[in-house]
Scaffold this active site. Structure first.
Site, PDB file in Angstrom:
ATOM      1  CE  LYS A  75     -25.224 -27.477-104.263  1.00 43.66           C
ATOM      2  NZ  LYS A  75     -24.396 -27.402-103.175  1.00 43.66           N
ATOM      3  CD  GLU A  76     -22.938 -31.185-112.521  1.00 51.31           C
ATOM      4  OE1 GLU A  76     -21.695 -31.879-112.065  1.00 51.31           O
ATOM      5  OE2 GLU A  76     -23.671 -31.729-113.357  1.00 51.31           O
TER       6      GLU A  76
END
Length: 313
Positions: A75-76
Site C-alpha cells: 500500500k505504501e
C-alpha cells in the site's frame, strides 16, 4: 516537505536492512522518515505513515520476498507510485535477496527501474541513494548577489561534491564580497587577499545568506554558517574555540573534504590579515587570529538573520 526520504519496508527486513540503512543515511545529514524514529505509543499508524509519505521527497522501497508477501508495504508502494505519476521520480528501489527475475515476477513495472542491491553492502546502497537525491533535487533559484558576484561556479562545485574546490571558491567569494581582491590561489603560502574585522562587519547580508544556503542545501544541512552558528550556540564556558574546533574536527588535523566530515567542518574561513602563511588543508586550533575570523563571520551572519527576522515581522 520535512523529510528527504521515506523508508518503506517489511518488518522482517527492519533489523538487518531498514534501520541500519536509515541510521547510515542520517550520518550523512539525510532527513529520514522511518517508523522506528517517528512513531510513539498511541500514535495512529495509518495517519503517521500518510504524513511521512506526503512529507518526503523520495520513497526508498526495500523490495524483498517479505515485502511482496505483505499487504501494508505494498500500500505504501502504491501511494508512492501515485505520487510518481504526477511528480516525476519518487521511488528509489532497493533489492534485498532478490534478482531481476524475481522482480519481474512480482512487479514488471519495478523491474524497469534502476535499483541498488543490498548484496553490494549498505554503504554502497547509501551512496547511490545520496547521489539520486542530489541529482534530482531542483537547483537553487536565480541567485542575486548584493554586489554583482556570480555564484554559479560555487553551486556547480557543491552540486558535484567537489568540497575542496568549493571551500576555496567560498573564500574567494567572501573576500570579493568584502570589496577586497584575491591576489593569488588560496592554497599558496603568502599574503593573498585577507579579511580584517571591518571587512567582515561590512559583508553584505545577502551574500552571506547565499553562501550559507548553497552549503546547507548540497550538504543536507551538515555544512554552512547555520550549522557552525548552531554549534557555537550550544557551547558554554571559557574555552569556546577549543570546544568548537573539537566538534567540527579542526583540532590539529587536516581538513576532510568529504560529506561524512563532522557537522560544521566546512566551509573554513578565509585567512585573517594577521596570518601570513596559509595552508587551506590544515587548521591549528592555536591560531587565535583565525578564531577571530570565525567568530566575527558567524557574528555577522547572526546579525543578518536577526535583521531578516525583524523585517519579516
Amino acid at each position: 516537505m520535512n523529510y528527504d526520504i521515506f523508508v518503506s519496508h517489511a518488518s522482517e527486513d527492519k533489523d538487518e536492512i531498514a534501520r541500519p540503512l536509515a541510521l547510515l543515511l542520517q550520518k550523512y545529514g539525510i532527513l529520514v522518515w522511518l517508523d522506528d524514529f517517528e512513531l510513539t505509543l498511541g500514535d495512529s499508524l495509518r495517519r503517521s505513515i500518510d504524513y511521512g509519505l506526503s512529507q518526503s521527497h523520495f520513497g526508498v522501497v526495500i523490495l524483498s520476498h517479505a515485502f511482496f508477501a505483505k499487504e501494508w508495504p505494498q500500500k505504501e508502494l502504491d501511494a508512492l507510485v501515485a505520487r510518481e505519476d504526477g511528480q516525476g521520480k519518487v521511488i528509489l528501489p532497493i533489492w534485498h535477496n532478490l534478482g531481476k527475475n524475481d522482480i519481474i515476477k512480482y512487479s514488471p513495472l519495478l523491474a524497469d527501474k534502476l535499483a541498488a542491491s543490498t548484496s553490494k553492502g549498505l554503504p554502497n546502497v547509501a551512496d547511490k541513494i545520496i547521489r539520486a537525491i542530489q541529482k534530482n533535487y531542483n537547483k537553487c533559484n536565480v541567485i542575486k548577489s548584493a554586489c554583482g558576484i556570480n555564484y554559479d561556479t560555487l553551486r556547480n562545485l557543491l552540486e558535484s561534491s567537489q568540497w575542496k574546490e568549493a571551500n576555496q571558491e567560498s573564500s574567494r567569494l567572501l573576500i570579493r564580497s568584502s570589496g577586497r581582491e584575491v591576489l593569488g590561489p588560496l592554497d599558496m603560502p603568502g599574503m593573498i587577499g585577507t579579511l580584517g574585522d571591518r571587512d567582515i562587519y561590512e559583508l553584505p547580508c545577502q551574500d552571506l545568506k547565499i553562501l550559507d544556503k548553497l552549503w546547507s542545501k548540497y550538504s543536507y544541512g551538515r555544512f554552512g554558517f547555520s550549522a557552525q552558528a548552531g554549534i557555537i550556540a550550544e557551547i558554554n564556558g571559557e574555552n569556546i574555540w577549543d570546544e568548537f574546533c573539537h566538534r567540527v574536527g579542526w583540532n590539529h588535523s587536516k581538513i576532510i573534504y568529504e560529506l561524512h566530515s563532522p557537522v560544521g567542518h566546512l566551509p573554513t574561513p578565509p585567512p585573517h590579515y594577521h596570518i601570513h602563511h596559509v595552508d587551506t588543508d590544515y587548521i591549528n586550533n592555536m591560531d587565535r587570529a583565525l578564531w577571530w575570523n570565525v567568530a566575527t563571520i558567524l557574528a555577522r551572519f547572526k546579525e543578518c538573520t536577526v535583521e531578516k527576522s525583524v523585517q519579516d515581522k
